[in-house]
Design a protein around this motif. Sequence first.
Motif, PDB file in Angstrom:
ATOM      1  N   MET A   1      22.361  43.193  34.508  1.00  0.00           N
ATOM      2  CA  MET A   1      23.282  42.381  35.292  1.00  0.00           C
ATOM      3  C   MET A   1      22.499  41.748  36.449  1.00  0.00           C
ATOM      4  O   MET A   1      21.707  42.422  37.097  1.00  0.00           O
ATOM      5  CB  MET A   1      24.387  43.289  35.840  1.00  0.00           C
ATOM      6  N   ALA A   5      26.331  38.958  39.705  1.00  0.00           N
ATOM      7  CA  ALA A   5      27.274  39.711  38.870  1.00  0.00           C
ATOM      8  C   ALA A   5      27.499  41.116  39.428  1.00  0.00           C
ATOM      9  O   ALA A   5      28.629  41.629  39.395  1.00  0.00           O
ATOM     10  CB  ALA A   5      26.769  39.772  37.430  1.00  0.00           C
ATOM     11  N   LEU A   6      26.454  41.736  39.949  1.00  0.00           N
ATOM     12  CA  LEU A   6      26.603  43.070  40.550  1.00  0.00           C
ATOM     13  C   LEU A   6      27.506  43.032  41.773  1.00  0.00           C
ATOM     14  O   LEU A   6      28.334  43.932  41.972  1.00  0.00           O
ATOM     15  CB  LEU A   6      25.238  43.646  40.910  1.00  0.00           C
ATOM     16  N   ARG A   8      29.892  40.814  42.410  1.00  0.00           N
ATOM     17  CA  ARG A   8      31.275  40.624  41.908  1.00  0.00           C
ATOM     18  C   ARG A   8      31.849  41.929  41.365  1.00  0.00           C
ATOM     19  O   ARG A   8      32.988  42.282  41.622  1.00  0.00           O
ATOM     20  CB  ARG A   8      31.305  39.547  40.835  1.00  0.00           C
ATOM     21  N   GLU A   9      31.031  42.646  40.611  1.00  0.00           N
ATOM     22  CA  GLU A   9      31.476  43.911  40.033  1.00  0.00           C
ATOM     23  C   GLU A   9      31.746  44.948  41.117  1.00  0.00           C
ATOM     24  O   GLU A   9      32.676  45.747  41.019  1.00  0.00           O
ATOM     25  CB  GLU A   9      30.444  44.424  39.029  1.00  0.00           C
ATOM     26  N   TYR A  10      30.943  44.940  42.179  1.00  0.00           N
ATOM     27  CA  TYR A  10      31.177  45.866  43.285  1.00  0.00           C
ATOM     28  C   TYR A  10      32.604  45.730  43.820  1.00  0.00           C
ATOM     29  O   TYR A  10      33.306  46.728  43.996  1.00  0.00           O
ATOM     30  CB  TYR A  10      30.176  45.626  44.424  1.00  0.00           C
ATOM     31  N   TYR A  11      33.034  44.497  44.098  1.00  0.00           N
ATOM     32  CA  TYR A  11      34.366  44.312  44.679  1.00  0.00           C
ATOM     33  C   TYR A  11      35.455  44.757  43.707  1.00  0.00           C
ATOM     34  O   TYR A  11      36.457  45.350  44.113  1.00  0.00           O
ATOM     35  CB  TYR A  11      34.567  42.860  45.134  1.00  0.00           C
ATOM     36  N   ARG A  12      35.254  44.509  42.427  1.00  0.00           N
ATOM     37  CA  ARG A  12      36.216  44.976  41.436  1.00  0.00           C
ATOM     38  C   ARG A  12      36.274  46.506  41.431  1.00  0.00           C
ATOM     39  O   ARG A  12      37.357  47.101  41.424  1.00  0.00           O
ATOM     40  CB  ARG A  12      35.832  44.453  40.045  1.00  0.00           C
ATOM     41  N   ARG A  13      35.120  47.138  41.485  1.00  0.00           N
ATOM     42  CA  ARG A  13      35.055  48.605  41.428  1.00  0.00           C
ATOM     43  C   ARG A  13      35.553  49.262  42.705  1.00  0.00           C
ATOM     44  O   ARG A  13      36.230  50.286  42.648  1.00  0.00           O
ATOM     45  CB  ARG A  13      33.622  49.050  41.156  1.00  0.00           C
ATOM     46  N   ASP A  18      36.495  53.175  42.362  1.00  0.00           N
ATOM     47  CA  ASP A  18      35.457  53.761  41.513  1.00  0.00           C
ATOM     48  C   ASP A  18      34.242  54.082  42.384  1.00  0.00           C
ATOM     49  O   ASP A  18      33.220  53.405  42.342  1.00  0.00           O
ATOM     50  CB  ASP A  18      35.105  52.786  40.388  1.00  0.00           C
ATOM     51  N   TRP A  21      30.620  54.704  40.775  1.00  0.00           N
ATOM     52  CA  TRP A  21      29.884  53.484  40.429  1.00  0.00           C
ATOM     53  C   TRP A  21      29.344  52.813  41.691  1.00  0.00           C
ATOM     54  O   TRP A  21      28.185  52.394  41.728  1.00  0.00           O
ATOM     55  CB  TRP A  21      30.775  52.504  39.652  1.00  0.00           C
TER      56      TRP A  21
END
Length: 121
Positions: A1, A5-6, A8-13, A18, A21
């Motif tokens: 990633m 992308a990381l 963006r994924e951080y805010y989702r997680r 989570d 993660w």
Amino acid sequence: MNCVALVREYYRRIDACDIDWVTRLFDARAAYSRADATYIGGNAIALFFGEQRKIRGRHQIERIIMGTLGNVVTAVGRFHGVGHRGDRRDVGFVDVWTFNTSGLVTRRQTYLARGNEYVRE
């Protein structure tokens, strides 16, 4: 990633709580500064996210900017949520993320926008 992308994924997680993660995203020697506190090292960062961070809600990302070197990412957005007592939290933020070549965060700086009442005479 890639780094964008990381982020963006951080805010989702983080919005999904989570924490495992989230804490694995940081290098063992990373530093995370927010407001008047700095957490240095994986254990301190894990303690912050796992026990000290009491807010819950969602991050609305307005834009993400990749630095010219490819390892610095800036996210601009707003957090909407509640504190641990149920009080409303709504604040703008800017996060500056620095990644190492392994894709782990080595530095994160959070700037919080608290409103102009702090600079009024």
